[in-house]
Motif scaffolding. Structure first.
Motif, PDB file in Angstrom:
ATOM      1  N   ASN A 140       1.708   7.109  -6.332  1.00 30.50           N
ATOM      2  CA  ASN A 140       0.606   8.037  -6.572  1.00 30.50           C
ATOM      3  C   ASN A 140       1.067   9.490  -6.413  1.00 30.50           C
ATOM      4  O   ASN A 140       0.684  10.359  -7.196  1.00 30.50           O
ATOM      5  CB  ASN A 140      -0.523   7.735  -5.594  1.00 30.50           C
ATOM      6  CG  ASN A 140      -1.812   8.352  -6.045  1.00 30.50           C
ATOM      7  OD1 ASN A 140      -2.315   7.998  -7.100  1.00 30.50           O
ATOM      8  ND2 ASN A 140      -2.305   9.302  -5.291  1.00 30.50           N
ATOM      9  N   GLU A 184      -1.460  18.786  -0.137  1.00 30.29           N
ATOM     10  CA  GLU A 184      -1.709  17.355  -0.363  1.00 30.29           C
ATOM     11  C   GLU A 184      -0.804  16.462   0.482  1.00 30.29           C
ATOM     12  O   GLU A 184      -1.101  15.277   0.658  1.00 30.29           O
ATOM     13  CB  GLU A 184      -1.514  17.015  -1.845  1.00 30.29           C
ATOM     14  CG  GLU A 184      -2.583  17.617  -2.720  1.00 30.29           C
ATOM     15  CD  GLU A 184      -2.430  17.242  -4.184  1.00 30.29           C
ATOM     16  OE1 GLU A 184      -1.603  16.372  -4.495  1.00 30.29           O
ATOM     17  OE2 GLU A 184      -3.144  17.831  -5.004  1.00 30.29           O
ATOM     18  N   ARG A 215       2.300   1.945  -3.390  1.00 28.90           N
ATOM     19  CA  ARG A 215       1.262   2.518  -4.263  1.00 28.90           C
ATOM     20  C   ARG A 215       1.062   4.003  -3.959  1.00 28.90           C
ATOM     21  O   ARG A 215       0.931   4.839  -4.866  1.00 28.90           O
ATOM     22  CB  ARG A 215      -0.047   1.741  -4.082  1.00 28.90           C
ATOM     23  CG  ARG A 215      -1.139   2.176  -5.048  1.00 28.90           C
ATOM     24  CD  ARG A 215      -2.328   1.251  -5.037  1.00 28.90           C
ATOM     25  NE  ARG A 215      -2.766   0.871  -3.718  1.00 28.90           N
ATOM     26  CZ  ARG A 215      -3.388   1.680  -2.871  1.00 28.90           C
ATOM     27  NH1 ARG A 215      -3.628   2.936  -3.209  1.00 28.90           N
ATOM     28  NH2 ARG A 215      -3.758   1.258  -1.687  1.00 28.90           N
ATOM     29  N   LEU A 216       1.064   4.333  -2.660  1.00 28.74           N
ATOM     30  CA  LEU A 216       0.886   5.737  -2.276  1.00 28.74           C
ATOM     31  C   LEU A 216       2.065   6.597  -2.747  1.00 28.74           C
ATOM     32  O   LEU A 216       1.877   7.716  -3.217  1.00 28.74           O
ATOM     33  CB  LEU A 216       0.735   5.845  -0.751  1.00 28.74           C
ATOM     34  CG  LEU A 216      -0.593   5.350  -0.198  1.00 28.74           C
ATOM     35  CD1 LEU A 216      -0.520   5.153   1.309  1.00 28.74           C
ATOM     36  CD2 LEU A 216      -1.724   6.315  -0.529  1.00 28.74           C
ATOM     37  N   LYS A 250       0.840  -1.201   0.000  1.00 27.55           N
ATOM     38  CA  LYS A 250       0.000   0.000   0.000  1.00 27.55           C
ATOM     39  C   LYS A 250       0.882   1.260   0.000  1.00 27.55           C
ATOM     40  O   LYS A 250       0.592   2.228  -0.692  1.00 27.55           O
ATOM     41  CB  LYS A 250      -0.898  -0.026   1.241  1.00 27.55           C
ATOM     42  CG  LYS A 250      -1.823   1.154   1.367  1.00 27.55           C
ATOM     43  CD  LYS A 250      -2.617   1.044   2.634  1.00 27.55           C
ATOM     44  CE  LYS A 250      -3.121   2.377   3.074  1.00 27.55           C
ATOM     45  NZ  LYS A 250      -3.683   2.347   4.413  1.00 27.55           N
ATOM     46  N   LEU A 290      -1.498   8.990   6.509  1.00 31.30           N
ATOM     47  CA  LEU A 290      -1.359   7.553   6.256  1.00 31.30           C
ATOM     48  C   LEU A 290       0.034   7.067   6.681  1.00 31.30           C
ATOM     49  O   LEU A 290       0.444   5.962   6.344  1.00 31.30           O
ATOM     50  CB  LEU A 290      -1.605   7.258   4.767  1.00 31.30           C
ATOM     51  CG  LEU A 290      -3.058   7.460   4.320  1.00 31.30           C
ATOM     52  CD1 LEU A 290      -3.167   7.504   2.810  1.00 31.30           C
ATOM     53  CD2 LEU A 290      -3.958   6.363   4.866  1.00 31.30           C
ATOM     54  N   TYR A 316      -2.383  14.384   3.155  1.00 28.71           N
ATOM     55  CA  TYR A 316      -3.056  13.129   2.786  1.00 28.71           C
ATOM     56  C   TYR A 316      -2.136  11.952   3.084  1.00 28.71           C
ATOM     57  O   TYR A 316      -2.561  10.945   3.656  1.00 28.71           O
ATOM     58  CB  TYR A 316      -3.411  13.154   1.296  1.00 28.71           C
ATOM     59  CG  TYR A 316      -4.187  11.936   0.840  1.00 28.71           C
ATOM     60  CD1 TYR A 316      -5.557  11.844   1.040  1.00 28.71           C
ATOM     61  CD2 TYR A 316      -3.549  10.869   0.209  1.00 28.71           C
ATOM     62  CE1 TYR A 316      -6.272  10.737   0.625  1.00 28.71           C
ATOM     63  CE2 TYR A 316      -4.260   9.754  -0.211  1.00 28.71           C
ATOM     64  CZ  TYR A 316      -5.621   9.700  -0.005  1.00 28.71           C
ATOM     65  OH  TYR A 316      -6.328   8.587  -0.405  1.00 28.71           O
ATOM     66  N   TYR A 317      -0.886  12.110   2.720  1.00 20.81           N
ATOM     67  CA  TYR A 317       0.085  11.027   2.907  1.00 20.81           C
ATOM     68  C   TYR A 317       0.565  10.966   4.357  1.00 20.81           C
ATOM     69  O   TYR A 317       0.785   9.875   4.890  1.00 20.81           O
ATOM     70  CB  TYR A 317       1.262  11.220   1.936  1.00 20.81           C
ATOM     71  CG  TYR A 317       0.796  11.233   0.498  1.00 20.81           C
ATOM     72  CD1 TYR A 317       0.500  10.046  -0.164  1.00 20.81           C
ATOM     73  CD2 TYR A 317       0.580  12.435  -0.183  1.00 20.81           C
ATOM     74  CE1 TYR A 317       0.034  10.056  -1.468  1.00 20.81           C
ATOM     75  CE2 TYR A 317       0.110  12.445  -1.491  1.00 20.81           C
ATOM     76  CZ  TYR A 317      -0.159  11.259  -2.129  1.00 20.81           C
ATOM     77  OH  TYR A 317      -0.641  11.264  -3.410  1.00 20.81           O
ATOM     78  N   GLN A 318       0.706  12.125   4.979  1.00 16.38           N
ATOM     79  CA  GLN A 318       1.122  12.131   6.393  1.00 16.38           C
ATOM     80  C   GLN A 318       0.099  11.410   7.262  1.00 16.38           C
ATOM     81  O   GLN A 318       0.465  10.674   8.168  1.00 16.38           O
ATOM     82  CB  GLN A 318       1.272  13.567   6.885  1.00 16.38           C
ATOM     83  CG  GLN A 318       2.622  14.173   6.511  1.00 16.38           C
ATOM     84  CD  GLN A 318       2.855  15.503   7.201  1.00 16.38           C
ATOM     85  OE1 GLN A 318       1.947  16.283   7.381  1.00 16.38           O
ATOM     86  NE2 GLN A 318       4.087  15.764   7.564  1.00 16.38           N
TER      87      GLN A 318
END
Lengths: 224, 109
Positions: free
Chosen positions: B9, B62, B5-6, B2, B69, B65-67
Motif C-alpha cells: 500500500n 503518512e 499488504r501495508l 497484513k 502499525l 500511519y505505518y509506524q
C-alpha cells in the motif's frame, strides 16, 4: 493490570540551544496526563523522543521498568497521534479500520455521522471529521499507552466534548499523555498536569502554578 | 500477510514514477544495446535517489500511519527500493524482447 510509563534523563539540544534538560514524567493505566507548555518549549520533541522518532543526547523511557528506545516498533506498547493528519487520503474508512483491527460498528454508534461513510475515502472527509477518525483509531487500538499531540485542534466545541467523553471512557484500558493549547479541555480531563518550562517538567499541585510558570493567565473563576 | 499488504500500500502511493523510469531505461537499453548498460544503471540509481528523497519529504506525515502499525521507515523504504529494483531488473533483462520499442530505432544517433 496497571502499566507504567516513566520518562527521565532526557537531554536535547538543537545546536547551542538547550531544549530539554530536566524531564520527569510518569503515566499509568487509567490516568490522563496533561502536558502544557509554550510554543517552542519542546512538547512535541519530548513526545517524539518518547515514541523513539527523535534522537537526543540522552534519555530513559521505561515501560513497566523495561527500557525501550524505539517504542514505535511496538504498537502494543505505545501509539502516537501527531499534530497533523497522518492517514493516507486515498484509504477508505473500511481499510483503515481493518488495518487497525477495529470494529466500524462501534465507531458509527458513537459518531452516527459516519454511518454512510464506511466506503468513503479519508480525503473526502472534512478536517474535523478526519481528526475524529484519527483520534478514535489511535485511542481505541490495543495498546498500553497513547500520546495525543493537539487532539482538540480543528474540532468544533461539540466534537471536543464527544472526544473528551470518549477518552475518559477509554482511559480505563490505557494511559494517555495529551498536549493541546486548548488547555482548559486538557485540565478538565487530566489526572495530573505537567508544565514544560525552561527545559524542565513541573508537576502541577495547584492550578495557579500554570500562571506562575508563564504558560497562561488564568481567570479568577478557574483559580477558585 | 497484513504487513505485506501495508508495505504494498505504501509503495502503491508512488510506484508510477519509478516504474516509468524503469520502462524508459529498458527502452534506452533496447535502442543503445548493452554498451549503454552502465550509464543506464547509474541513471536509474540517480533517479531513484531523487524520487525517493522527494517522496520521503512529501509523504513524511503518512509514515506515522505505518509506524503506528509497527512498520518503521526503514522497512517501508527497504521494501519499496527492493520492489522497484526488482521491476527494473526484470524490465532490463527482457528489454530485447520488447519489439514495441523498435519505433525508437529511427531516433538512434
Amino acid at each position: 493490570m496497571k502499566n507504567k510509563l516513566e520518562v527521565d534523563s532526557v537531554f536535547l539540544e538543537f545546536g547551542n540551544r538547550r531544549i530539554l534538560s530536566d524531564v520527569y514524567l510518569k503515566c499509568e493505566t487509567d490516568k490522563i496526563i496533561g502536558l502544557l507548555g509554550r510554543n517552542g518549549n519542546g512538547k512535541t520533541s519530548l513526545m517524539n523522543i518518547i515514541y523513539g522518532n527523535l534522537n537526543c543526547n540522552s534519555k530513559s523511557v521505561r515501560f513497566n521498568g523495561e527500557t525501550n528506545f524505539k517504542a514505535y516498533k511496538k504498537p502494543e506498547l505505545l501509539m502516537y497521534l501527531p499534530q497533523f493528519n497522518f492517514i493516507p487520503g486515498s484509504l477508505s474508512l473500511k481499510r483503515i479500520f481493518k488495518d487497525y483491527e477495529l470494529d466500524f460498528k462501534d465507531f458509527e454508534n458513537r459518531f452516527p455521522f459516519y454511518k454512510s461513510k464506511y466506503k468513503s475515502s479519508f480525503q473526502s472527509l472534512s478536517g474535523g471529521q478526519r481528526r475524529i477518525v484519527e483520534i478514535y483509531i489511535i485511542s481505541k487500538s490495543k495498546t498500553q499507552f497513547v500520546i495525543l499531540d493537539e487532539p482538540f485542534s480543528h474540532l468544533s466545541p461539540i466534537q471536543i466534548e464527544e472526544v473528551k467523553q470518549f477518552i475518559l471512557e477509554e482511559k480505563t484500558n490505557k494511559g494517555f499523555l495529551i498536549t493541546d493549547h486548548m488547555y482548559q479541555h486538557v485540565l478538565n480531563i487530566s489526572d495530573d498536569i505537567y508544565v514544560l518550562a525552561n527545559g524542565k517538567t513541573h508537576l502541577i499541585k495547584d492550578i495557579i502554578e500554570i500562571q506562575y510558570l508563564g504558560y497562561a493567565n488564568l481567570n479568577i473563576n478557574m483559580i477558585k | 500477510m497484513k504487513k505485506i499488504r501495508l508495505l504494498f500500500n505504501f509503495y502503491k502511493g508512488f510506484f508510477l514514477a519509478p516504474l516509468l523510469i524503469s520502462i524508459a531505461s529498458s527502452a534506452l537499453l533496447f535502442v543503445w544495446g548493452m554498451e549503454a548498460f552502465t550509464m543506464i544503471f547509474w541513471y536509474k540509481i540517480a533517479t531513484m535517489l531523487i524520487i525517493y528523497s522527494f517522496i520521503n519529504s512529501y509523504k513524511r506525515k503518512e509514515l506515522f500511519y505505518y509506524q503506528n502499525l509497527g512498520i518503521g521507515k526503514l522497512k517501508l523504504w527497504f521494501f519499496a527500493y527492493s520492489l522497484d529494483f526488482f521491476f527494473f531488473v526484470i524490465l532490463i533483462s527482457q528489454s530485447q524482447k520488447f519489439s514495441f520499442f523498435s519505433f525508437l530505432l529511427k531516433y538512434r544517433m
